[in-house]
Scaffold this motif. Structure first.
Motif, short mmCIF file in Angstrom:
data_model
loop_
_atom_site.label_atom_id
_atom_site.label_comp_id
_atom_site.label_asym_id
_atom_site.label_seq_id
_atom_site.Cartn_x
_atom_site.Cartn_y
_atom_site.Cartn_z
N ARG A 13 -8.01 -9.04 -5.50
CA ARG A 13 -8.34 -7.64 -5.83
C ARG A 13 -8.08 -6.76 -4.60
NH1 ARG A 13 -14.45 -8.54 -6.95
NH2 ARG A 13 -14.06 -9.35 -4.86
N TRP A 14 -7.83 -5.49 -4.87
CA TRP A 14 -7.53 -4.55 -3.78
C TRP A 14 -8.50 -3.40 -3.84
CZ3 TRP A 14 -4.14 -6.14 -0.21
CH2 TRP A 14 -3.29 -7.18 -0.58
N PHE A 15 -9.35 -3.27 -2.83
CA PHE A 15 -10.30 -2.17 -2.72
C PHE A 15 -9.89 -1.32 -1.53
CE2 PHE A 15 -12.95 -5.72 -4.43
CZ PHE A 15 -13.13 -5.19 -5.70
N ARG A 18 -12.16 -1.49 1.72
CA ARG A 18 -12.03 -2.76 2.43
C ARG A 18 -10.66 -2.85 3.10
NH1 ARG A 18 -12.45 -8.19 -1.10
NH2 ARG A 18 -10.38 -7.54 -1.76
N TYR A 19 -9.65 -2.35 2.41
CA TYR A 19 -8.30 -2.39 2.96
C TYR A 19 -8.22 -1.52 4.23
CZ TYR A 19 -3.24 -2.45 3.11
OH TYR A 19 -1.95 -2.64 3.53
N ALA A 20 -8.81 -0.32 4.16
CA ALA A 20 -8.77 0.57 5.33
C ALA A 20 -9.51 -0.05 6.51
CB ALA A 20 -9.36 1.93 4.96
N LEU A 48 6.83 1.59 -3.26
CA LEU A 48 6.38 0.55 -4.18
C LEU A 48 5.34 -0.34 -3.50
CD1 LEU A 48 6.48 -1.12 -6.75
CD2 LEU A 48 8.53 -2.25 -5.87
N GLY A 49 4.15 -0.43 -4.13
CA GLY A 49 3.03 -1.15 -3.52
C GLY A 49 2.47 -0.30 -2.39
N CYS A 50 2.21 0.96 -2.74
CA CYS A 50 1.89 1.98 -1.72
C CYS A 50 0.52 1.77 -1.06
CB CYS A 50 1.94 3.37 -2.34
SG CYS A 50 0.79 3.57 -3.73
N GLY A 51 -0.32 0.93 -1.66
CA GLY A 51 -1.65 0.74 -1.09
C GLY A 51 -2.42 2.05 -1.06
N ASP A 52 -3.15 2.29 0.02
CA ASP A 52 -3.98 3.51 0.09
C ASP A 52 -3.18 4.72 0.57
OD1 ASP A 52 -3.68 2.93 2.77
OD2 ASP A 52 -5.82 2.71 3.18
N ALA A 69 3.48 3.93 -6.11
CA ALA A 69 3.19 3.09 -7.28
C ALA A 69 2.49 1.84 -6.77
CB ALA A 69 4.47 2.73 -8.01
N ASP A 70 1.43 1.47 -7.43
CA ASP A 70 0.67 0.31 -6.99
C ASP A 70 -0.08 -0.24 -8.20
OD1 ASP A 70 -0.37 -0.64 -3.94
OD2 ASP A 70 -1.67 -1.25 -5.61
N ALA A 71 -0.31 -1.56 -8.20
CA ALA A 71 -1.01 -2.18 -9.34
C ALA A 71 -2.51 -1.92 -9.30
CB ALA A 71 -0.75 -3.68 -9.34
N SER A 72 -3.03 -1.51 -8.15
CA SER A 72 -4.48 -1.33 -8.01
C SER A 72 -4.88 0.13 -8.25
CB SER A 72 -4.91 -1.75 -6.59
OG SER A 72 -6.10 -1.10 -6.22
N ASP A 74 -7.72 1.40 -7.61
CA ASP A 74 -8.49 1.87 -6.46
C ASP A 74 -7.55 2.36 -5.34
OD1 ASP A 74 -11.27 2.17 -5.80
OD2 ASP A 74 -10.92 0.77 -4.14
N GLN A 75 -6.49 1.63 -5.10
CA GLN A 75 -5.51 2.05 -4.08
C GLN A 75 -4.79 3.33 -4.52
OE1 GLN A 75 -5.88 0.54 -1.18
NE2 GLN A 75 -4.58 -1.27 -1.05
N VAL A 76 -4.43 3.41 -5.79
CA VAL A 76 -3.74 4.61 -6.30
C VAL A 76 -4.65 5.83 -6.15
CG1 VAL A 76 -2.97 5.71 -8.45
CG2 VAL A 76 -2.15 3.43 -7.86
N ALA A 88 -0.41 3.97 -11.29
CA ALA A 88 -0.77 2.55 -11.38
C ALA A 88 0.32 1.86 -12.18
CB ALA A 88 -2.12 2.40 -12.05
N MET A 89 0.97 0.91 -11.56
CA MET A 89 2.12 0.26 -12.21
C MET A 89 2.34 -1.11 -11.58
SD MET A 89 5.93 1.89 -12.57
CE MET A 89 5.47 3.29 -13.56
N ASP A 90 2.64 -2.08 -12.41
CA ASP A 90 2.98 -3.41 -11.91
C ASP A 90 4.45 -3.41 -11.48
OD1 ASP A 90 3.65 -6.08 -11.51
OD2 ASP A 90 2.44 -6.79 -13.19
N GLY A 91 4.69 -3.82 -10.26
CA GLY A 91 6.06 -3.83 -9.74
C GLY A 91 7.01 -4.72 -10.51
N HIS A 92 6.47 -5.63 -11.31
CA HIS A 92 7.34 -6.47 -12.15
C HIS A 92 7.89 -5.70 -13.35
CE1 HIS A 92 4.81 -9.60 -10.17
NE2 HIS A 92 5.96 -10.23 -10.10
N THR A 105 9.22 -0.04 0.57
CA THR A 105 8.17 -0.98 0.15
C THR A 105 7.73 -1.81 1.35
OG1 THR A 105 7.58 -2.77 -1.37
CG2 THR A 105 9.91 -2.65 -0.74
N ASN A 106 6.44 -1.80 1.62
CA ASN A 106 5.93 -2.55 2.77
C ASN A 106 4.79 -3.47 2.37
OD1 ASN A 106 5.50 -3.26 5.57
ND2 ASN A 106 3.60 -2.08 5.42
N ALA A 107 4.93 -4.74 2.74
CA ALA A 107 3.84 -5.72 2.61
C ALA A 107 3.34 -5.86 1.18
CB ALA A 107 2.68 -5.35 3.54
N ALA A 108 4.21 -5.59 0.25
CA ALA A 108 3.81 -5.65 -1.16
C ALA A 108 4.65 -6.65 -1.96
CB ALA A 108 3.91 -4.25 -1.78
#
Ligand code: SAM
Length: 260
Positions: A13-15, A18-20, A48-52, A69-72, A74-76, A88-92, A105-108
């Motif tokens: 999960r991505w909060f 907690r991520y920050a 893509l996978g932008c996180g916070d 765009a990010d699947a989480s 909370d991050q969006v 909110a979007m799944d990169g797949h 795209t970084n670390a995603a």
């Protein structure tokens, strides 16, 4: 948000808070990607996978139009709080058709374990001639941590339950996947990058290793995390007192050919 939500799925999960607190280094260390991307005013760019949104903000500040765009959710939400349009979007399952001048795209991407689906979606999202600039975990990334997690789970008879959450490719493998879809790979490099952590290794496990932690009964988790940290201490704890994770990054820059 109730932190027990989603635990039953066993998935990471991505909060945003907690991520920050535990992972700011992820976006801080990715600033060279912005130089490679060289965003320009008037361009339309996807993170893509932008996180916070901390890295996305640098693109935003360049004057380009950027969306995250990010699947989480909370991050969006955190990204939107920076004033950056985000979805909110799944990169797949990217749902864009030839709209972006560039994708960052970084670390995603290493969290997306069906890479060809993601590559197809990124290719379709770019205009012909569009640029893809990214960094992800590469072959050998966090090998010491993975070994300790696997051993600690094996000791508990849980090895068959491990579902590896990451895709850490070699240069040649990822180049071939990109080229198979029609990208021209301008640059790709595997970069060993030992990475100092802002706190305890156990915090890193909480932030990035939930898919392993959730295999262990809740009441045993603290002990499990300490056991993993002790197992990697000889390799990852520096004498003057900080944890340094054995990160290996795969950095690349590619172009969707102008004719395609
Ligand atoms: C380590 S963070 C990186 C965030 C940001 N790019 C940065 O540099 O700080 C990984 C991000 O990938 C997102 N992610 C993981 N799997 C994803 C997927 N299938 N589709 C879209 N985003 C995903 C997570 O929600 C998380 O925000």
């Amino acid at each position: 948000m109730d932190r027990t939500d989603g635990e039953s799925s066993g998935q990471q999960r991505w909060f945003a808070d907690r991520y920050a607190a535990n992972a700011r280094f992820v976006s801080d260390l990715a600033e060279p990607l912005i130089e490679i991307l060289a965003p320009k005013k008037g361009e339309f760019i996807l993170d893509l996978g932008c996180g916070d949104g901390a890295l996305t903000k640098l693109v935003f500040d360049s004057g380009a139009t950027v969306i995250g765009a990010d699947a989480s959710f909370d991050q969006v939400t955190a990204c939107k709080k920076l004033g950056i349009p985000s979805v909110a979007m799944d990169g797949h399952n990217l749902a864009f058709n030839e709209v972006f001048d560039a994708i960052l795209t970084n670390a995603a991407l290493h969290w997306m374990t069906s890479p060809d689906d993601v590559i197809n979606g990124m290719w379709a999202a770019l205009k012909p001639g569009g640029r893809l600039v990214g960094e992800m975990g590469g072959a050998g990334n966090i090998a010491t941590i993975i070994r300790a997690l696997t051993e600690a789970l094996t000791c508990r008879g849980l090895q068959d339950k491990i579902e590896f959450p990451w895709f850490f490719p070699h240069e040649q493998e990822y180049r071939q996947r990109l080229e198979a879809r029609g990208f021209i790979v301008d640059y790709i490099e595997l970069i060993p990058r030992p990475t100092p952590l802002p706190g305890e290794l156990t915090n890193w496990l909480d932030t990035f290793g939930e898919q392993f932690l959730f295999l262990v009964p809740e009441k045993e988790r603290q002990g499990f995390k300490k056991e993993v940290a002790e197992a990697v201490r000889p390799d990852l704890f520096e004498p003057h007192g900080r944890w340094v994770a054995d990160y290996v990054r795969l950095r690349f820059s590619a172009t969707r050919s102008a004719e395609s």
